[in-house]
Design an enzyme around this catalytic site. Sequence first.
Site, short mmCIF file in Angstrom:
data_model
loop_
_atom_site.label_atom_id
_atom_site.label_comp_id
_atom_site.label_asym_id
_atom_site.label_seq_id
_atom_site.Cartn_x
_atom_site.Cartn_y
_atom_site.Cartn_z
N HIS A 76 103.61 -9.83 -29.39
CA HIS A 76 104.61 -10.89 -29.45
C HIS A 76 106.02 -10.41 -29.73
CE1 HIS A 76 102.22 -14.62 -29.21
NE2 HIS A 76 101.24 -13.87 -29.68
N LYS A 80 115.50 -23.03 -33.92
CA LYS A 80 114.54 -21.92 -33.93
C LYS A 80 114.67 -21.24 -35.28
CE LYS A 80 116.62 -20.34 -30.14
NZ LYS A 80 115.52 -19.96 -29.28
N ARG A 81 113.74 -20.34 -35.61
CA ARG A 81 113.91 -19.59 -36.84
C ARG A 81 115.26 -18.88 -36.84
NH1 ARG A 81 109.51 -19.27 -40.60
NH2 ARG A 81 110.92 -17.84 -41.62
N LYS A 94 118.29 -13.67 -32.64
CA LYS A 94 118.44 -14.94 -31.92
C LYS A 94 119.90 -15.37 -31.82
CE LYS A 94 113.78 -16.60 -33.22
NZ LYS A 94 113.13 -17.10 -31.99
N THR A 134 109.52 -20.36 -26.56
CA THR A 134 108.85 -21.54 -26.03
C THR A 134 109.72 -22.76 -26.28
OG1 THR A 134 107.64 -21.68 -28.12
CG2 THR A 134 106.48 -20.73 -26.22
N LYS A 141 110.45 -26.36 -23.97
CA LYS A 141 110.43 -27.75 -24.45
C LYS A 141 111.71 -28.47 -24.05
CE LYS A 141 108.01 -25.98 -28.51
NZ LYS A 141 108.26 -25.50 -29.90
#
Length: 849
Positions: A378, A569-570, A575, A677, A681
């Site tokens: 992952h 998101k986290r 990110k 993911t 969405k």
Amino acid sequence: MATPKSDNERRKQISVRGIAEIDDVNEIKKTFNRHLHYTLVKDRNVATSRDYYFALAHTVKDHLVSRWIRTQQYYYEKDPKRVYYLSLEFYMGRSLQNTMINLGIQSSVDEALYQLGLDIEELEELEEDAGLGNGGLGRLAACFLDSMATLGMAAYGYGIRYEYGIFAQKIINGEQQEEPDDWLRYGNPWEKARPEYMLPVNFYGNVIDTPEGKKWVNTQVVFALPYDNPIPGYNNNVVNTLRLWSAKSPVDFNLKFFNDGDYIQAVLDRNLAENISRVLYPNDNFFEGKELRLKQEYFMCAATLQDIIRRFKAAKFGTREATRTDFDLLPDKVAIQLNDTHPSLAIPELMRVLVDIEGLPWEKAWDITVKTCAYTNHTVLPEALERWPVTMLESILPRHLQIIYQINHFHLEDIQRKWPGDLDRMRRMSLIEEDGEKRVNMAHLSIVGSHAVNGVARIHSEIIKSDLFKDFYELTPEKFQNKTNGITPRRWLLLCNPGLSDLISDKIGDEWTVHLDQLQKLKKFAKDSNFQRAIMKVKQENKLRLAQLLEQDYGVKINPSSMFDIQVKRIHEYKRQLLNCLHIITLYNRIKKNPAAKFTPRTIMIGGKAAPGYYTAKKIIKLVNMVANVVNNDPIVGDKLKVIYLENYRVTLAEKIMPAADLSEQISTAGTEASGTGNMKFQLNGALTIGTLDGANVEMAEEMGNENIFIFGMTVEEVEELKKKGYNAYDYYNSNPELKQVIDQIENGFFSPGNPDEFKDLADILLKYDRFFLLADYEAYIKKQDEVSAVYENQAKWLEMVINNIATSGKFSSDRTIIEYGKDIWGVEPNYEKLPDPSVPRELALKDN
Ligand SMILES: *Cc1c(COP(=O)(O)O)cnc(C)c1O
């Protein structure tokens, strides 16, 4: 209590969720009243809203029970190959509405509750999220369970029943505070404890040689108590099982102290063993080598493998003793999927069971183990890769360490055979890292012990082969695969966005719920102004609903006609929430510099949890909140720009955000986000994406065409080039005045007047230590954001792109992902047969089919 829905609102729901049958409605009312009376022991004079929620949950659960039992009987009788999905995380969220939808009873329940004078939506809000996950990895496991049940696979999720899931995030004075998630406080109506299937798990002790082989002795035992959770398939009467283990002290725990007379202390110490399943570790993409975490991982694997072997034996041989050759059939009857390396101790544990307990020769056991196990990677971030100290394994799992050494011995022989004398390759590929503290590389163990290794998006799977696991790819290229992630369209469209679901079904029918590719049929309406208007209306309603929620919960007023620009998101440096923040500050400076200039109003929302020990991530949260303070209270800005921190982002909040989003921020440094993911969405719910060519964004762009997505920034190759050349953030800082102003403001305390040094370390990271090259992508990002604003002003163009996004999201159904796992890794096919409806007597039902 809020007013029940109007007849009009009820009719709208009935259109997509089937027709309420009078008999069903009456039956549901009766069952509900029975549960209120007998289960909750309340009458309507004293019942609280929570009592009503529990009565409703039990009523809905009753509809699962016969289907659950029948599904498991069916598996027992037909004995198909079983799929075991092993994961330390299952981020399930709520179950009530999902169960009603998958069982097709939502309309009948709605009507029943209406007739009882209760507001179902208010009751639904009382369900605690099952927050047994951190982010994408845990939510993926939950989406996979939904798809496996919907595809009729004989699948089981196995994990840990954490007493405390992911912490609740409070934002206080702009800072994250963590509160424990005591989600079981009022009880969990969905689970069934199975104390009769409790199993022992061993820790510590030592290994001795006996004539029959190695024996692990003098261990400390902890029991694993299973709790079963139903996983209903969509509209097929299948109910699979998620089995979560809880740690229980043995009766004789600390017997020595009992005998010594310190009875009280001995009872108190029982908690020590039971701490194993106490709390989910709140790290996302980060390895923290804590002893308790290692115990959690082994606890889950050891209990699960006993269960798998017991079920294999029972199905295959009934009550007769299994012989050694029986285990040759294991890979034909069992597939074990490892969700990252977290459950990788399943590999040495299966070897231990086969060799030490069942008496198989090593080579035979190894062949069976490799054929049975498969590993999903992952992440490529080095700080996330599990590397357990040998000393820790030696103390807690001495026999497993021996087995790992033995696996490594044969593994290194293989390498020596293929590359004689290549000592550096042997060192690189060893399961044991020898530089510094000796550690076991769990990814290496997982690759060697599996017949299939997969990444979770095409670009990520390529990076694994060319970089992270290059040596292993050269050794066993046939093992390496890609399985691009997906999301379940039931929760992430049908459940969370009934307005859009209805609109789509009116246009193309409702087959998209199980064949998401059907959404392609919407493509021909992309330029249809009537359909565009209908899409816009649904989006506007969803935005209004989110705006109301934000006002009600946080007292913030937002302009519902502004663009909803969302990054949830986290919080992680890779990110790049900070890059988003640089854009926000840039927009603010532009408004201040030229207040009269034309401006496309935006409400920019950022949400997500930081790991409690992740200093920089917490600073980023504080910066966003301080920037929000300045921006939101500047009269010059007005409602051109608002910044909202979305507190406590979790599955249930995601369900409310996705339908209301206009713009989805997917801006990780190319090569760092394995798939994502959240991106899927947003697309499914009609948001456009601004993103880098990273993770699944690449395949999203391919599906919809570059003209329907806002791609910017460096490619993986360009990032690699920059690394080689050497990244100097000052090059960008000095050559872009807008950027320089923004960095200077962060550095000099513009957003933290009470504490001018507050964000110095963030500015420092950006200019000196940035591993993720934010400034190198800044200019391209700002330019692309300007383009986003321009397109948003052209409503027809925007809506055409929105429809094209929805129409091309079919690939990202987790049904597609699971079919691929089944075909290429597990050797299992979907079973589209609908199981008999258990409300019909069994003989009749069997004849019917
Ligand atoms: C989908 C989801 C995630 C994953 O989001 P990414 O943007 O892919 O990191 C994380 N948390 C929750 C609650 C989710 O629903």
